[in-house]
Design a protein around this motif. Structure first.
Motif, PDB file in Angstrom:
ATOM      1  N   ALA A 255      31.008  46.455  38.758  1.00  0.00           N
ATOM      2  CA  ALA A 255      32.278  45.793  39.052  1.00  0.00           C
ATOM      3  C   ALA A 255      31.999  44.298  39.012  1.00  0.00           C
ATOM      4  O   ALA A 255      30.893  43.849  39.324  1.00  0.00           O
ATOM      5  N   CYS A 256      32.977  43.515  38.580  1.00  0.00           N
ATOM      6  CA  CYS A 256      32.822  42.063  38.466  1.00  0.00           C
ATOM      7  C   CYS A 256      33.922  41.383  39.276  1.00  0.00           C
ATOM      8  O   CYS A 256      35.060  41.864  39.304  1.00  0.00           O
ATOM      9  N   PHE A 257      33.591  40.266  39.900  1.00  0.00           N
ATOM     10  CA  PHE A 257      34.523  39.595  40.811  1.00  0.00           C
ATOM     11  C   PHE A 257      34.628  38.118  40.437  1.00  0.00           C
ATOM     12  O   PHE A 257      33.631  37.395  40.426  1.00  0.00           O
ATOM     13  N   ARG A 258      35.852  37.665  40.123  1.00  0.00           N
ATOM     14  CA  ARG A 258      36.054  36.277  39.716  1.00  0.00           C
ATOM     15  C   ARG A 258      37.337  35.726  40.332  1.00  0.00           C
ATOM     16  O   ARG A 258      38.337  36.433  40.417  1.00  0.00           O
ATOM     17  N   SER A 259      37.279  34.460  40.724  1.00  0.00           N
ATOM     18  CA  SER A 259      38.467  33.844  41.331  1.00  0.00           C
ATOM     19  C   SER A 259      39.550  33.597  40.293  1.00  0.00           C
ATOM     20  O   SER A 259      40.740  33.593  40.610  1.00  0.00           O
ATOM     21  N   GLU A 260      39.146  33.390  39.018  1.00  0.00           N
ATOM     22  CA  GLU A 260      40.073  33.141  37.912  1.00  0.00           C
ATOM     23  C   GLU A 260      41.047  32.010  38.237  1.00  0.00           C
ATOM     24  O   GLU A 260      42.247  32.089  37.976  1.00  0.00           O
ATOM     25  N   ALA A 261      40.520  30.951  38.826  1.00  0.00           N
ATOM     26  CA  ALA A 261      41.350  29.791  39.147  1.00  0.00           C
ATOM     27  C   ALA A 261      41.898  29.180  37.863  1.00  0.00           C
ATOM     28  O   ALA A 261      41.203  29.070  36.861  1.00  0.00           O
ATOM     29  N   GLY A 262      43.164  28.818  37.878  1.00  0.00           N
ATOM     30  CA  GLY A 262      43.775  28.175  36.728  1.00  0.00           C
ATOM     31  C   GLY A 262      44.430  29.132  35.751  1.00  0.00           C
ATOM     32  O   GLY A 262      45.061  28.696  34.790  1.00  0.00           O
ATOM     33  N   SER A 263      44.298  30.448  35.987  1.00  0.00           N
ATOM     34  CA  SER A 263      44.964  31.408  35.096  1.00  0.00           C
ATOM     35  C   SER A 263      46.455  31.438  35.409  1.00  0.00           C
ATOM     36  O   SER A 263      46.871  31.306  36.559  1.00  0.00           O
TER      37      SER A 263
END
Length: 418
Positions: A255-263
């Motif tokens: 599993a991968c975890f990212r904030s994805e800020a700016g999407s």
């Protein structure tokens, strides 16, 4: 991390390359720190040599030092300590600069500002001409009850997903299929931890620059991984590997975890860009001589998954302005999404040269010499985006979805999602 000697000895050339990657190197500050460090080391070594000469003299004369000699040697030791303390401070400042400097790029890649100047290397597969009004993956998923971002939002929050029924089985089928295929291609399967420490993130280049893109566990020095690249690469941190063991090929699900800020916009709808998603990661540890060939091999191995799923895609060579912080050369694999009438990234396959291995101190031994290895990685593939591509490219007029032939054994030979 770039070799500081390489930067110093080629500072104008390196500065020019980094500028094409959007980074401005303060050449004056770097030169000053580098030369100060070199000067301090030379002076400290000279004082240590003076101390050694005195010690050998006393030993040879087989006597105890006189009181005046003891005073002088004490002053000498104090000077050495001051130089060592100063050296530590200068090295710390130099390391801070080095950790912030991105990797340079291969001369083979196009120079450009952004993705508009990437180069399409190859287009694979035929795009289906549908004779009915197509649906996007969100509508297909809703109609077939395959997943629910609404329920996930109730449980956790926005940009999460909950797979249900055949949706959950399809996701699991894709994971197993990809792991099996890569294992057959010579990759050793690993099941890594999904939490790593700060040192591991420093080693792969995620820290300190991309701290805001990560999920940190409050009150600890641990972070949730954004990709299995982090634990897989750091299996070898601090190690010296025998050349006969290279290349090392690893594959892992995580599993991968990212904030994805700016999407924003269409990317936040459905499964395209989420805070948590599943991915199969490929990692190679190689010699410098073989890394270019192994990069092509890794990219080809990721392509094989798309080939077997019979999904149309293209291979794109990233330009200098679009390549990642740590990468020396990157191919993106982009799968066709009918609802967007465009290709979307499903894998990035990168060669980092010795950029990560210097940070993580991963070396290899050959001919009684010790050198830094080269590291490579790529998605093989992003599972959720693969599922999206299957739903959209295999959709039928009656609302069902045809299951790719290679996945059917993983789904009790089911032919359609209905």
């Amino acid at each position: 991390m770039l070799d500081p000697n390489l930067i110093y000895n080629n500072i104008d050339k390196i500065s020019e390359k980094l500028s094409k990657k959007g980074y401005s190197l303060d050449s004056k500050e770097f030169r000053t720190l580098y030369e100060n460090r070199k000067d301090i080391i030379q002076k400290a070594e000279a004082l240590k040599e003076e101390q050694n000469i005195f010690t050998k003299k006393i030993s040879k004369e087989k006597r105890k030092p006189r009181s005046d000699e003891l005073i002088n040697i004490k002053k000498l030791i104090e000077k050495i300590k001051k130089f060592e303390d100063t050296k530590k401070e200068v090295e710390l400042n130099l390391k801070k600069i080095l950790l912030d400097i991105p990797n340079i790029f291969d001369d083979d890649i196009p120079v450009g500002i952004d993705q508009k100047e990437n180069k399409v290397v190859k287009v694979v597969g035929n795009i289906t001409n549908f004779n009915f009004t197509i649906k996007d993956h969100v509508e297909i998923g809703d109609n077939l009850n395959l997943f629910s971002t609404d329920i996930a939002a109730k449980i956790t929050g926005s940009r999460f997903n909950l797979y249900t029924g055949l949706g959950a089985k399809l996701e699991r089928a894709l994971i197993n299929f990809m792991l099996d295929e890569h294992s057959l291609n010579g990759y050793k399967e690993i099941f890594p931890p999904f939490i790593c420490n700060e040192e591991s993130f420093l080693g792969t280049g995620n820290l300190p620059k991309f701290k805001d893109d990560l999920f940190k566990i409050e009150g600890t020095k641990y972070f949730l991984i954004p990709t299995a690249e982090v634990p897989l690469t750091n299996i070898f941190s601090g190690d010296i590997i025998d050349e006969s063991s290279l290349p090392i090929n690893l594959v892992a699900y995580s599993a991968c975890f990212r904030s994805e800020a700016g999407s924003y916009g269409k990317d936040v709808k459905g499964l395209i860009r989420q805070h948590q998603f599943n991915k199969i990661e490929l990692v190679k540890i190689t010699t410098p001589i073989s890394s270019k060939i192994e990069h092509e091999s890794l990219t080809n191995d990721a392509c094989k998954i798309l080939d077997k799923l019979e999904l149309p895609y293209r291979i794109v060579l990233l330009c200098s302005g679009d390549i990642s912080f740590s990468s020396y050369k990157t191919y993106d694999l982009e799968v066709w999404l009918p609802s967007e009438n465009s290709y979307r990234e499903i894998s990035s396959c990168s060669n980092f040269n010795d950029f990560q291995s210097r940070r993580a101190n991963i070396r290899y031994k050959y001919n009684n010499k010790i050198e830094y290895v080269h590291t490579l990685n790529g998605s093989g593939l992003a599972v959720g985006r693969t599922l999206v591509a299957i739903l959209e490219n295999y959709q039928q007029k009656d609302g069902s979805v045809k299951i790719p032939t290679v996945l059917r054994p993983y789904l009790n030979n089911l032919e359609y999602l209905k």
